[in-house]
Motif scaffolding. Structure first.
Motif, PDB file in Angstrom:
ATOM      1  N   ALA A 203       8.357  -9.368   6.373  1.00 17.14           N
ATOM      2  CA  ALA A 203       7.510  -9.869   5.286  1.00 17.14           C
ATOM      3  C   ALA A 203       6.293  -8.980   5.080  1.00 17.14           C
ATOM      4  N   ALA A 204       5.694  -8.541   6.180  1.00 24.05           N
ATOM      5  CA  ALA A 204       4.521  -7.683   6.073  1.00 24.05           C
ATOM      6  C   ALA A 204       4.879  -6.358   5.402  1.00 24.05           C
ATOM      7  N   LEU A 205       5.988  -5.769   5.810  1.00 21.50           N
ATOM      8  CA  LEU A 205       6.402  -4.501   5.209  1.00 21.50           C
ATOM      9  C   LEU A 205       6.707  -4.662   3.725  1.00 21.50           C
ATOM     10  N   LEU A 206       7.312  -5.778   3.368  1.00 22.59           N
ATOM     11  CA  LEU A 206       7.694  -6.012   1.978  1.00 22.59           C
ATOM     12  C   LEU A 206       6.499  -6.359   1.098  1.00 22.59           C
ATOM     13  N   LEU A 207       5.572  -7.178   1.634  1.00 19.41           N
ATOM     14  CA  LEU A 207       4.501  -7.727   0.811  1.00 19.41           C
ATOM     15  C   LEU A 207       3.175  -6.978   0.911  1.00 19.41           C
ATOM     16  N   LEU A 208       2.965  -6.251   2.005  1.00 23.31           N
ATOM     17  CA  LEU A 208       1.692  -5.571   2.191  1.00 23.31           C
ATOM     18  C   LEU A 208       1.774  -4.080   1.945  1.00 23.31           C
ATOM     19  N   ILE A 209       2.975  -3.600   1.655  1.00 16.46           N
ATOM     20  CA  ILE A 209       3.154  -2.220   1.198  1.00 16.46           C
ATOM     21  C   ILE A 209       3.864  -2.299  -0.147  1.00 16.46           C
ATOM     22  N   GLU A 210       3.281  -1.692  -1.143  1.00 13.47           N
ATOM     23  CA  GLU A 210       3.674  -1.827  -2.550  1.00 13.47           C
ATOM     24  C   GLU A 210       5.174  -1.992  -2.760  1.00 13.47           C
ATOM     25  N   ARG A 258      -2.737   4.703   3.344  1.00 12.48           N
ATOM     26  CA  ARG A 258      -1.870   5.627   2.596  1.00 12.48           C
ATOM     27  C   ARG A 258      -1.953   5.411   1.090  1.00 12.48           C
ATOM     28  N   GLY A 259      -2.835   4.508   0.686  1.00 16.73           N
ATOM     29  CA  GLY A 259      -3.049   4.289  -0.743  1.00 16.73           C
ATOM     30  C   GLY A 259      -2.024   3.395  -1.403  1.00 16.73           C
ATOM     31  N   VAL A 260      -1.355   2.533  -0.620  1.00 23.60           N
ATOM     32  CA  VAL A 260      -0.379   1.609  -1.200  1.00 23.60           C
ATOM     33  C   VAL A 260      -0.669   0.192  -0.715  1.00 23.60           C
ATOM     34  N   GLY A 261      -0.212  -0.803  -1.470  1.00 21.17           N
ATOM     35  CA  GLY A 261      -0.374  -2.180  -1.071  1.00 21.17           C
ATOM     36  C   GLY A 261      -1.383  -2.926  -1.919  1.00 21.17           C
ATOM     37  N   PRO A 262      -1.518  -4.212  -1.693  1.00 24.11           N
ATOM     38  CA  PRO A 262      -2.355  -5.064  -2.545  1.00 24.11           C
ATOM     39  C   PRO A 262      -3.848  -4.896  -2.329  1.00 24.11           C
ATOM     40  N   PHE A 263      -4.251  -4.189  -1.274  1.00 23.73           N
ATOM     41  CA  PHE A 263      -5.675  -4.077  -0.973  1.00 23.73           C
ATOM     42  C   PHE A 263      -6.296  -2.761  -1.431  1.00 23.73           C
ATOM     43  N   VAL A 264      -5.504  -1.917  -2.056  1.00 26.04           N
ATOM     44  CA  VAL A 264      -5.999  -0.607  -2.478  1.00 26.04           C
ATOM     45  C   VAL A 264      -6.964  -0.755  -3.648  1.00 26.04           C
ATOM     46  N   ARG A 265      -8.125  -0.157  -3.510  1.00 23.90           N
ATOM     47  CA  ARG A 265      -9.127  -0.160  -4.565  1.00 23.90           C
ATOM     48  C   ARG A 265      -9.526   1.269  -4.876  1.00 23.90           C
ATOM     49  N   ALA A 266     -10.612   1.425  -5.595  1.00 19.65           N
ATOM     50  CA  ALA A 266     -11.008   2.762  -6.054  1.00 19.65           C
ATOM     51  C   ALA A 266     -11.306   3.699  -4.892  1.00 19.65           C
ATOM     52  N   GLY A 267     -11.873   3.165  -3.817  1.00 18.11           N
ATOM     53  CA  GLY A 267     -12.225   4.002  -2.678  1.00 18.11           C
ATOM     54  C   GLY A 267     -11.685   3.439  -1.377  1.00 18.11           C
ATOM     55  N   PRO A 268     -11.579   4.270  -0.344  1.00 19.33           N
ATOM     56  CA  PRO A 268     -11.044   3.806   0.946  1.00 19.33           C
ATOM     57  C   PRO A 268     -11.924   2.755   1.609  1.00 19.33           C
TER      58      PRO A 268
END
Length: 294
Positions: A203-210, A258-268
């Motif tokens: 679930a984590a791999l599917l839902l927390l990585i784009e 790595r810049g993917v997933g639901p938490f990615v914003r403009a900056g790290p």
């Protein structure tokens, strides 16, 4: 001869434990500081806090020199002058000692099978003892000339949040494992525990990585991990729950870095902040549920 052997073994055990703690601290610090954004010595991901707390709670206060050495070496390796590194290490060590003392006064059990133990971990370790390291560490950076005093507030906030995450995300897995929380006793129980952790991982791999751009539609899919962690908490016990929390946090952090997933914003920095807040809420919720259903 037998007496000498026993004496030698008793001496070697704490020495080996101290070496393991120091090495683990340094390696974990390298991981955490590799994601430092606001300053080279400040990060929102700080696993060593959890390692130090678990070491002192389970192994005893005699392991504090190992924490001090690990913290000093870690900061020295990441650009801090020797005096500043020593001051930061003193703060990190004092944090672990304060956390251990507060938990001992609360009659804390590392098995985390009572609600009072979870609340003690959240309030006394994650909430209170972390104030020590953040304050000493940021004062050391500013007084040592590595950072301007004008950035004190931002640095202190990130330092404190990183330490809080260490106690809420990494410490539970170590505490329950080393504290001998209830473990599966039969092949069927081991299979059930493995299935629960496999489900959380999937679930984590599917839902927390784009996943195929679904997050771009604005759906809060990251919250679908909660039901699986709830099942792990109710059916798997505190050890399985703590491992599920660690897996979720690792996947979420890896995706955002790595810049993917639901938490990615403009900056790290913003991305890691969201990951930290999300995983801390996940941890407290799952641990409380696991404790109240024992």
């Amino acid at each position: 001869m037998e007496s000498e052997t026993n004496t030698s073994g008793a001496f070697l055990r704490p020495v080996v434990a101290s070496v393991l703690v120091a090495v683990a601290y340094v390696l974990a610090a390298r991981v955490g500081l590799s994601m430092a954004v606001v300053a080279e010595q400040v990060t929102l991901l700080w696993p060593p806090t959890g390692i130090a707390l678990a070491a002192l709670v389970v192994g005893g206060r005699r392991l504090w020199p190992a924490v001090a050495v690990g913290a000093f070496v870690a900061n020295l390796m990441h650009g801090a002058p020797p005096l500043v590194a020593a001051c930061i290490a003193a703060g990190n060590t004092l944090e672990a000692l304060v956390g251990q003392r507060l938990l001992a006064r609360a009659r804390f059990s590392p098995r985390l099978e009572r609600l009072r133990d979870v609340l003690a971990l959240v309030l006394f370790a994650a909430g209170a003892s972390t104030l020590v390291s953040a304050s000493v560490g940021v004062v050391s950076l500013c007084a040592g000339g590595l950072q301007p005093w004008s950035r004190f507030g931002v640095l202190w906030r990130d330092w404190w949040l990183g330490d809080v995450g260490g106690d809420l995300i990494f410490a539970p897995a170590l505490l329950t494992w080393m504290g001998r929380a209830q473990r599966p006793e039969t092949p069927e129980a081991w299979a059930k525990a493995g299935a629960l952790l496999a489900a959380v991982t999937a679930a984590a791999l599917l839902l927390l990585i784009e996943p195929g751009g679904m997050h771009a539609l604005g759906y809060p899919l990251e919250y679908l991990v909660f039901p699986l962690l709830a099942v792990a908490a109710v059916r798997g016990g505190t050890l399985v729950t703590a491992l599920g929390i660690l897996i979720t946090a690792t996947v979420a952090t890896a995706g955002s870095s790595r810049g993917v997933g639901p938490f990615v914003r403009a900056g790290p920095h913003e991305s890691l902040m969201l990951v930290q807040l999300y995983t801390s809420v996940v941890s407290v919720t799952a641990l409380v549920l696991a404790a109240v259903t024992r």
